[in-house]
Design a protein around this motif. Structure first.
Motif, PDB file in Angstrom:
ATOM      1  N   LEU A 158       0.550  -0.956  -0.377  1.00 43.38           N
ATOM      2  CA  LEU A 158      -0.086  -0.012   0.163  1.00 43.38           C
ATOM      3  C   LEU A 158       0.783   1.477  -0.644  1.00 43.38           C
ATOM      4  O   LEU A 158       1.198   1.636   1.343  1.00 43.38           O
ATOM      5  CB  LEU A 158      -1.260  -0.186   1.524  1.00 43.38           C
ATOM      6  CG  LEU A 158      -2.280  -0.192   1.233  1.00 43.38           C
ATOM      7  CD1 LEU A 158      -3.431  -0.935   2.856  1.00 43.38           C
ATOM      8  CD2 LEU A 158      -3.055  -0.329   0.532  1.00 43.38           C
ATOM      9  N   ASN A 159       0.776   2.001  -1.369  1.00 50.69           N
ATOM     10  CA  ASN A 159       1.845   2.614  -1.520  1.00 50.69           C
ATOM     11  C   ASN A 159       0.999   4.454  -0.991  1.00 50.69           C
ATOM     12  O   ASN A 159       0.123   3.938  -1.010  1.00 50.69           O
ATOM     13  CB  ASN A 159       2.543   3.186  -2.584  1.00 50.69           C
ATOM     14  CG  ASN A 159       1.499   3.784  -3.615  1.00 50.69           C
ATOM     15  OD1 ASN A 159       0.395   3.925  -3.522  1.00 50.69           O
ATOM     16  ND2 ASN A 159       2.243   2.859  -4.710  1.00 50.69           N
ATOM     17  N   ASP A 160       1.082   5.586  -1.004  1.00 44.65           N
ATOM     18  CA  ASP A 160       0.712   7.044  -0.377  1.00 44.65           C
ATOM     19  C   ASP A 160      -0.774   7.103  -1.120  1.00 44.65           C
ATOM     20  O   ASP A 160      -1.714   6.926  -1.440  1.00 44.65           O
ATOM     21  CB  ASP A 160       1.119   8.069  -0.009  1.00 44.65           C
ATOM     22  CG  ASP A 160       1.469   7.961   1.409  1.00 44.65           C
ATOM     23  OD1 ASP A 160       1.231   7.070   1.740  1.00 44.65           O
ATOM     24  OD2 ASP A 160       2.122   9.821   1.542  1.00 44.65           O
ATOM     25  N   GLN A 161      -0.011   6.582  -2.618  1.00 42.81           N
ATOM     26  CA  GLN A 161      -1.155   6.667  -3.844  1.00 42.81           C
ATOM     27  C   GLN A 161      -2.539   6.558  -3.938  1.00 42.81           C
ATOM     28  O   GLN A 161      -4.081   6.456  -3.865  1.00 42.81           O
ATOM     29  CB  GLN A 161      -0.424   7.025  -5.123  1.00 42.81           C
ATOM     30  CG  GLN A 161      -1.727   7.486  -6.383  1.00 42.81           C
ATOM     31  CD  GLN A 161      -1.662   8.911  -6.124  1.00 42.81           C
ATOM     32  OE1 GLN A 161      -1.352   9.748  -5.517  1.00 42.81           O
ATOM     33  NE2 GLN A 161      -3.177   8.935  -6.402  1.00 42.81           N
ATOM     34  N   THR A 162      -2.180   4.816  -3.731  1.00 44.99           N
ATOM     35  CA  THR A 162      -3.308   3.522  -3.443  1.00 44.99           C
ATOM     36  C   THR A 162      -4.218   3.850  -2.329  1.00 44.99           C
ATOM     37  O   THR A 162      -5.356   3.657  -2.460  1.00 44.99           O
ATOM     38  CB  THR A 162      -2.397   2.451  -3.322  1.00 44.99           C
ATOM     39  OG1 THR A 162      -1.469   1.896  -4.208  1.00 44.99           O
ATOM     40  CG2 THR A 162      -3.297   1.453  -3.563  1.00 44.99           C
ATOM     41  N   ILE A 163      -3.122   4.477  -0.979  1.00 40.71           N
ATOM     42  CA  ILE A 163      -4.466   5.292   0.116  1.00 40.71           C
ATOM     43  C   ILE A 163      -4.881   5.817  -0.311  1.00 40.71           C
ATOM     44  O   ILE A 163      -6.180   5.547  -0.011  1.00 40.71           O
ATOM     45  CB  ILE A 163      -3.652   5.176   1.282  1.00 40.71           C
ATOM     46  CG1 ILE A 163      -2.535   3.467   1.643  1.00 40.71           C
ATOM     47  CG2 ILE A 163      -3.779   5.927   2.209  1.00 40.71           C
ATOM     48  CD1 ILE A 163      -0.975   3.630   3.228  1.00 40.71           C
ATOM     49  N   SER A 164      -4.763   6.533  -0.624  1.00 44.51           N
ATOM     50  CA  SER A 164      -5.123   7.939  -1.631  1.00 44.51           C
ATOM     51  C   SER A 164      -6.478   7.689  -2.758  1.00 44.51           C
ATOM     52  O   SER A 164      -8.025   8.215  -2.812  1.00 44.51           O
ATOM     53  CB  SER A 164      -4.414   9.547  -2.259  1.00 44.51           C
ATOM     54  OG  SER A 164      -3.457   9.491  -1.092  1.00 44.51           O
ATOM     55  N   ASP A 165      -6.023   6.922  -2.902  1.00 42.08           N
ATOM     56  CA  ASP A 165      -7.619   6.381  -4.152  1.00 42.08           C
ATOM     57  C   ASP A 165      -8.491   5.242  -3.141  1.00 42.08           C
ATOM     58  O   ASP A 165      -9.931   5.902  -3.677  1.00 42.08           O
ATOM     59  CB  ASP A 165      -6.811   5.369  -5.231  1.00 42.08           C
ATOM     60  CG  ASP A 165      -5.494   6.694  -5.942  1.00 42.08           C
ATOM     61  OD1 ASP A 165      -5.571   7.982  -5.762  1.00 42.08           O
ATOM     62  OD2 ASP A 165      -5.091   5.479  -6.899  1.00 42.08           O
ATOM     63  N   ILE A 166      -7.794   5.236  -2.351  1.00 47.48           N
ATOM     64  CA  ILE A 166      -8.591   4.362  -1.400  1.00 47.48           C
ATOM     65  C   ILE A 166      -9.654   4.944  -1.010  1.00 47.48           C
ATOM     66  O   ILE A 166     -10.675   4.863  -0.457  1.00 47.48           O
ATOM     67  CB  ILE A 166      -7.922   2.802  -0.752  1.00 47.48           C
ATOM     68  CG1 ILE A 166      -7.509   1.476  -1.432  1.00 47.48           C
ATOM     69  CG2 ILE A 166      -9.177   2.410   0.176  1.00 47.48           C
ATOM     70  CD1 ILE A 166      -6.872   0.490  -0.830  1.00 47.48           C
ATOM     71  N   CYS A 167      -9.297   5.889  -0.379  1.00 50.39           N
ATOM     72  CA  CYS A 167      -9.792   7.274   0.684  1.00 50.39           C
ATOM     73  C   CYS A 167     -11.107   7.518  -0.315  1.00 50.39           C
ATOM     74  O   CYS A 167     -12.215   8.450   0.752  1.00 50.39           O
ATOM     75  CB  CYS A 167      -8.790   7.811   1.182  1.00 50.39           C
ATOM     76  SG  CYS A 167      -7.529   6.983   2.140  1.00 50.39           S
TER      77      CYS A 167
END
Ligand code: KG4
Ligand code: ZN
Length: 339
Positions: free
Chosen positions: A235-244
């Motif tokens: 889980l990188n920051d971008q994936t976390i942001s996309d999930i959020c």
């Protein structure tokens, strides 16, 4: 008239003094002490810790509310005392309730009890003409513990339309935030990350969006996010942001749909938001836009009055005079909606 409000249902200790004169509510003070920093270390509220902090804060907070409003504390120059008696954490509620009972007895002041959920909706009546908001109104309470839709035909006639069958909207934000390793509380953390998210990368279910009732369910959404996180190798920051962003979109979509289903069904003239999740800018913006499009007046409290505070409790007490003697007041942690 001067009303002292006391709110201690969860992790905020708050006292406020509200003045009502010439048909206008004017907030003279609203002091809030929070134990949220202690809970962010444990990723969620520990009831015992919250209750201990309530006990530490309650008297200094009440005294400060008097000082800030310029009202004499020793003479206890208010007309009424009002307090949240539920729903909430029993240990936390008891501190506010017992303090209010003692003050009512000691200073011989009338005591009014307020349902915390209704308090969130009455935050919309702060610093306003008492007749400004027109009925019928749909009230949406979205907080850490509750997601409820209510119909207000008047201050006296309030009907519960539906609510969550499992997790509340704020609870979903908090649990998903924890799952993604974000700081507590999850709502603001998810909102912050979602701002950097790319649209359409993930698509989560909109639970009960098309059910014909006004019920909500958010626990399935949490499970869907668990599955998606398991699929991701890292889980990188971008994936976390996309999930959020996808999580926020799902929650806001469902809330928005149900609110306007209710507004249409009951010919609402106003839509009122309240509760911690109402601090979410995407939710505020979408509901405001839809209200404008439908010619419905939209009200949402200032950000600081969306999360728990005593000002909203004092406002509710002015309109809903649920008087109780100090001998009879009890804290009711599982209090539901009632008229
Ligand atoms: O009303 P509140 O202060 O306490 C309860 O009565 O539960 O609501 C707290 C909830 C938490 O779940 C928190 O994550 C959520 O409100 N919240 C938000 C935002 N700010 C607070 N949820 C989404 N977006 C936000 N900006
Ligand atoms: Zn609340």
């Amino acid at each position: 008239m001067l009303i002292l409000g006391i709110e201690t249902s969860c992790d905020e200790t708050s006292a406020a003094i509200l003045e009502i004169s010439a048909n206008t509510t004017t907030l003279l003070s609203n002091v809030v002490a929070s134990s949220i920093n202690l809970h962010s270390k444990t990723g969620g509220i520990i009831p015992e810790t919250a209750a201990r902090q309530q006990l530490l804060y309650i008297m200094p907070v009440i005294q400060e509310a008097f000082t800030k409003s310029g009202i004499n504390f020793d003479k206890f120059d208010v007309d009424k005392i009002t307090v949240t008696y539920g729903p909430g954490l029993i240990g936390s509620l008891l501190i506010g309730v017992e303090t209010a009972r003692s003050l009512s007895y000691a200073f011989n002041k009338p005591l009014i009890r307020v349902n915390h959920l209704l308090g969130h909706i009455y935050a919309n009546w702060l610093n306003k003409n008492v007749d400004e908001i027109s009925f019928p109104a749909i009230g949406l309470i979205v907080s850490g513990g509750h997601t409820d839709l209510i119909l207000m035909e008047s201050h006296e006639k309030i009907k519960w339309l539906g609510g969550t069958r499992d997790d509340a909207a704020g609870e979903a934000f908090d649990k998903i935030g924890r799952l993604l390793g974000l700081p507590y509380p999850g709502g603001p953390s998810i909102e912050k990350m979602a701002a950097k998210g790319q649209k359409g990368k993930f698509n989560f279910p909109r639970p009960l969006a098309d059910s014909r009732d006004f019920d909500f369910s958010f626990s399935g959404l949490k499970t869907a996010v668990v599955r998606e996180v398991e699929k991701q190798k890292k889980l990188n920051d971008q994936t976390i942001s996309d999930i959020c962003l996808a999580v926020q979109t799902s929650i806001v979509d469902v809330i928005n749909k149900k609110t306007f289903d209710a507004a249409l069904k009951y010919n609402a003239e106003s839509v009122l938001l309240g509760g911690g999740v109402a601090a979410n800018n995407t939710l505020r913006r979408i509901i405001q836009q839809n209200s404008e499009d439908m010619g419905i007046s939209f009200y949402v409290p200032e950000l600081k009055f969306c999360t728990d505070n005593a000002a909203m409790i004092a406002a509710a007490a002015f309109f809903k005079q649920d008087k109780v003697s100090w001998q009879k007041l009890d804290a009711l942690p599982s209090l539901h909606f009632q008229n």
